[in-house]
Design a protein around this motif. Structure first.
Motif, mmCIF file in Angstrom:
data_model
loop_
_atom_site.group_PDB
_atom_site.id
_atom_site.type_symbol
_atom_site.label_atom_id
_atom_site.label_comp_id
_atom_site.label_asym_id
_atom_site.label_seq_id
_atom_site.Cartn_x
_atom_site.Cartn_y
_atom_site.Cartn_z
ATOM 1 N N LEU A 94 -25.495 25.229 -13.833
ATOM 2 C CA LEU A 94 -25.409 24.022 -13.012
ATOM 3 C C LEU A 94 -24.699 22.887 -13.740
ATOM 4 C CD1 LEU A 94 -29.000 24.029 -11.452
ATOM 5 C CD2 LEU A 94 -26.863 24.671 -10.321
ATOM 6 N N LYS A 95 -24.806 22.896 -15.062
ATOM 7 C CA LYS A 95 -24.159 21.845 -15.871
ATOM 8 C C LYS A 95 -22.764 22.257 -16.329
ATOM 9 C CE LYS A 95 -26.157 18.582 -16.852
ATOM 10 N NZ LYS A 95 -26.361 17.299 -16.136
ATOM 11 N N GLY A 96 -22.295 23.433 -15.903
ATOM 12 C CA GLY A 96 -20.965 23.886 -16.281
ATOM 13 C C GLY A 96 -20.854 24.363 -17.711
ATOM 14 N N ILE A 97 -21.951 24.888 -18.271
ATOM 15 C CA ILE A 97 -21.971 25.362 -19.664
ATOM 16 C C ILE A 97 -22.023 26.892 -19.658
ATOM 17 C CG2 ILE A 97 -23.195 25.290 -21.869
ATOM 18 C CD1 ILE A 97 -24.475 22.638 -20.863
ATOM 19 N N PRO A 98 -21.031 27.575 -20.201
ATOM 20 C CA PRO A 98 -21.072 29.045 -20.247
ATOM 21 C C PRO A 98 -22.244 29.534 -21.098
ATOM 22 C CG PRO A 98 -18.868 28.211 -20.741
ATOM 23 C CD PRO A 98 -19.787 27.032 -20.759
ATOM 24 N N LEU A 99 -22.952 30.555 -20.583
ATOM 25 C CA LEU A 99 -24.066 31.166 -21.310
ATOM 26 C C LEU A 99 -23.643 32.563 -21.737
ATOM 27 C CD1 LEU A 99 -26.980 31.442 -22.290
ATOM 28 C CD2 LEU A 99 -27.649 32.002 -19.937
ATOM 29 N N HIS A 100 -23.589 32.801 -23.056
ATOM 30 C CA HIS A 100 -23.165 34.083 -23.599
ATOM 31 C C HIS A 100 -24.384 34.821 -24.156
ATOM 32 C CE1 HIS A 100 -18.976 32.851 -23.240
ATOM 33 N NE2 HIS A 100 -19.279 31.725 -23.856
ATOM 34 N N LEU A 101 -24.758 35.934 -23.540
ATOM 35 C CA LEU A 101 -25.880 36.751 -23.997
ATOM 36 C C LEU A 101 -25.382 37.846 -24.934
ATOM 37 C CD1 LEU A 101 -27.723 37.078 -20.577
ATOM 38 C CD2 LEU A 101 -28.226 35.454 -22.430
ATOM 39 N N SER A 102 -26.308 38.449 -25.672
ATOM 40 C CA SER A 102 -25.976 39.486 -26.666
ATOM 41 C C SER A 102 -24.881 38.989 -27.606
ATOM 42 C CB SER A 102 -25.534 40.778 -25.965
ATOM 43 O OG SER A 102 -26.545 41.270 -25.122
ATOM 44 N N THR A 103 -24.981 37.740 -27.983
ATOM 45 C CA THR A 103 -23.941 37.092 -28.791
ATOM 46 C C THR A 103 -24.556 36.423 -30.006
ATOM 47 O OG1 THR A 103 -22.590 36.693 -26.823
ATOM 48 C CG2 THR A 103 -22.092 35.375 -28.770
ATOM 49 N N ARG A 104 -23.982 36.717 -31.182
ATOM 50 C CA ARG A 104 -24.482 36.143 -32.438
ATOM 51 C C ARG A 104 -23.543 35.071 -32.951
ATOM 52 N NH1 ARG A 104 -24.854 39.772 -36.945
ATOM 53 N NH2 ARG A 104 -22.969 40.788 -36.125
#
Length: 402
Positions: free
Chosen positions: A202-212
């Motif tokens: 909603l805030k336009g922030i990319p969420l990257h999962l399985s990411t270190r």
């Protein structure tokens, strides 16, 4: 100001648990609350956002207003607050050694409540490589700079973590006009419950999962980071890193003192009355585990305060507690349980435990070999799992079958 040398109850930590306990006890005993910070309220005082206070004040409050109200309520009840006082050692007795503006001194009490809360894991504790530029902050440090000092330490940071506090960092950034470029999570799914993970979108922030987060780059200030995820290694331009969550109990005081520490939870070992291994010490709040809400800690502070009240009145076997019966976990997926022992009366209503990986299976509890609870669960790390406190004493075993 030099704190008094003798009190009935000494509370170490002026967060929600400590202030709730002080309010409960102050009308009956001489209560002193000490805190190393210059203002009471614990972590919530750094939070200029909602929601706090529904359980305690029956209305939505900003964290800073909530912290102030808790402190005012404790002082109105008669508790004395001594700030900028750093406890450096615990002793049998009980007594503690403190440092303050007046120098080093000793405070002797009839009972001591430990309520020192939690802290976020540092970059070093997470083994993040790279250089050491400025612009790397925990969520707590960010909140202090933004809400208490009106600062803006960076413009386009990256956020590491997806615990509730990580989304609180997004709120803090929005308050200061800061626009995170990404949020990364090493696990396959966000830690916080749905629908909270929708917030960065909603805030336009990319969420990257399985990411270190592999490395931080920059000389004087952060200039970029190296991350590794499903698409391989990537360089991301950013001027800051918010290292959020990864909470650990603030339990450094337990080293070389009379209170035993649980290596699983990181906090002190307690029984169902909140008593530590030295029964004149009690503990409540986030010192017991990483991590719970402010409202939970407040309620726990109240419950343990009632146990202290009964103790001082002579209605609890504090000097000679009954034989402690252990609460044992069976299964590698179960991380920790609080309390770790049962002995006599109960101040706490539930056994609380957590898992260290996503699980789905049957959770059972046995007392002296007899099954008293069995239910199906589906849970992730950092999610609260509660079991009813056994009504009878005995050796308790909690098992998870997947």
């Amino acid at each position: 100001m030099k704190p008094p040398a003798e009190v009935d109850v000494l509370i170490i930590g002026a967060g929600p648990a400590g202030l709730a306990a002080a309010t409960e006890l102050a009308g009956h005993w001489n209560v002193l609350v000490v805190d190393r910070e210059g203002a009471p309220g614990g972590i919530p005082r750094h939070c200029g956002h909602y929601p706090f206070g529904m359980r305690e004040f029956h209305r939505l409050m900003r964290g800073s207003d909530y912290a102030k109200a808790l402190a005012e309520r404790a002082e109105a009840a008669g508790a004395q607050l001594a700030l900028n006082v750093n406890v450096i050692a615990l002793h049998s007795g009980p007594s503690v050694t403190v440092t303050a503006d007046g120098g080093v001194s000793t405070i002797t009490a009839r009972r001591v409540l430990l309520a020192t809360g939690v802290r976020e894991s540092s970059r070093a504790q997470r083994l993040i490589g790279g250089t050491k530029p400025g612009g790397i902050l925990s969520t707590g440090a960010l909140q202090g700079l933004v809400y208490l000092e009106g600062g803006r330490p960076f413009h386009h940071p990256i956020i590491l973590g997806t615990e509730l506090v990580s989304f609180s960092a997004i709120m803090t950034c929005a308050h200061a006009g800061i626009h995170p470029v990404a949020m990364i999570e090493p696990n396959m799914a966000p830690t916080a419950r749905w629908p909270v993970p929708l917030y960065p979108r909603l805030k336009g922030i990319p969420l990257h999962l399985s990411t270190r987060l592999l490395a931080i780059e920059g000389r004087d200030r952060v200039e970029g980071v190296v991350i590794e995820g499903p698409a391989g290694k990537q360089h991301v331009e950013t001027d800051g890193v918010i290292i959020s969550g990864g909470f650990r109990p603030e339990a450094t005081l337990l080293a070389n003192g009379p209170v035993a520490r649980d290596p699983a939870s990181g906090g002190p070992i307690i029984d169902a009355m909140g008593r530590c291994s030295d029964p004149k010490y009690y503990a409540a709040g986030n010192m017991l585990r990483p991590v719970e809400t402010a409202g939970w800690c407040w309620a726990e502070g109240q419950a343990v305060a009632r146990a202290i009240f009964a103790d001082l009145k002579g209605n609890a076997p504090a000097q000679h507690p009954p034989q402690r019966q252990p609460v044992t976990l069976s299964g590698d997926e179960l991380s920790w349980v609080v309390p770790q022992f049962l002995s006599g009366d109960r101040a706490l209503d539930h056994l609380q435990l957590r898992v260290n990986q996503p699980v789905k299976g049957r959770l059972s509890m046995r007392v002296n070999g007899r099954e008293v609870v069995s239910r199906r669960i589906r849970s992730r790390p950092e999610r609260r799992i509660l079991l009813p406190m056994p009504s009878q004493d005995g050796a308790v075993t909690i098992a998870l079958e997947q």
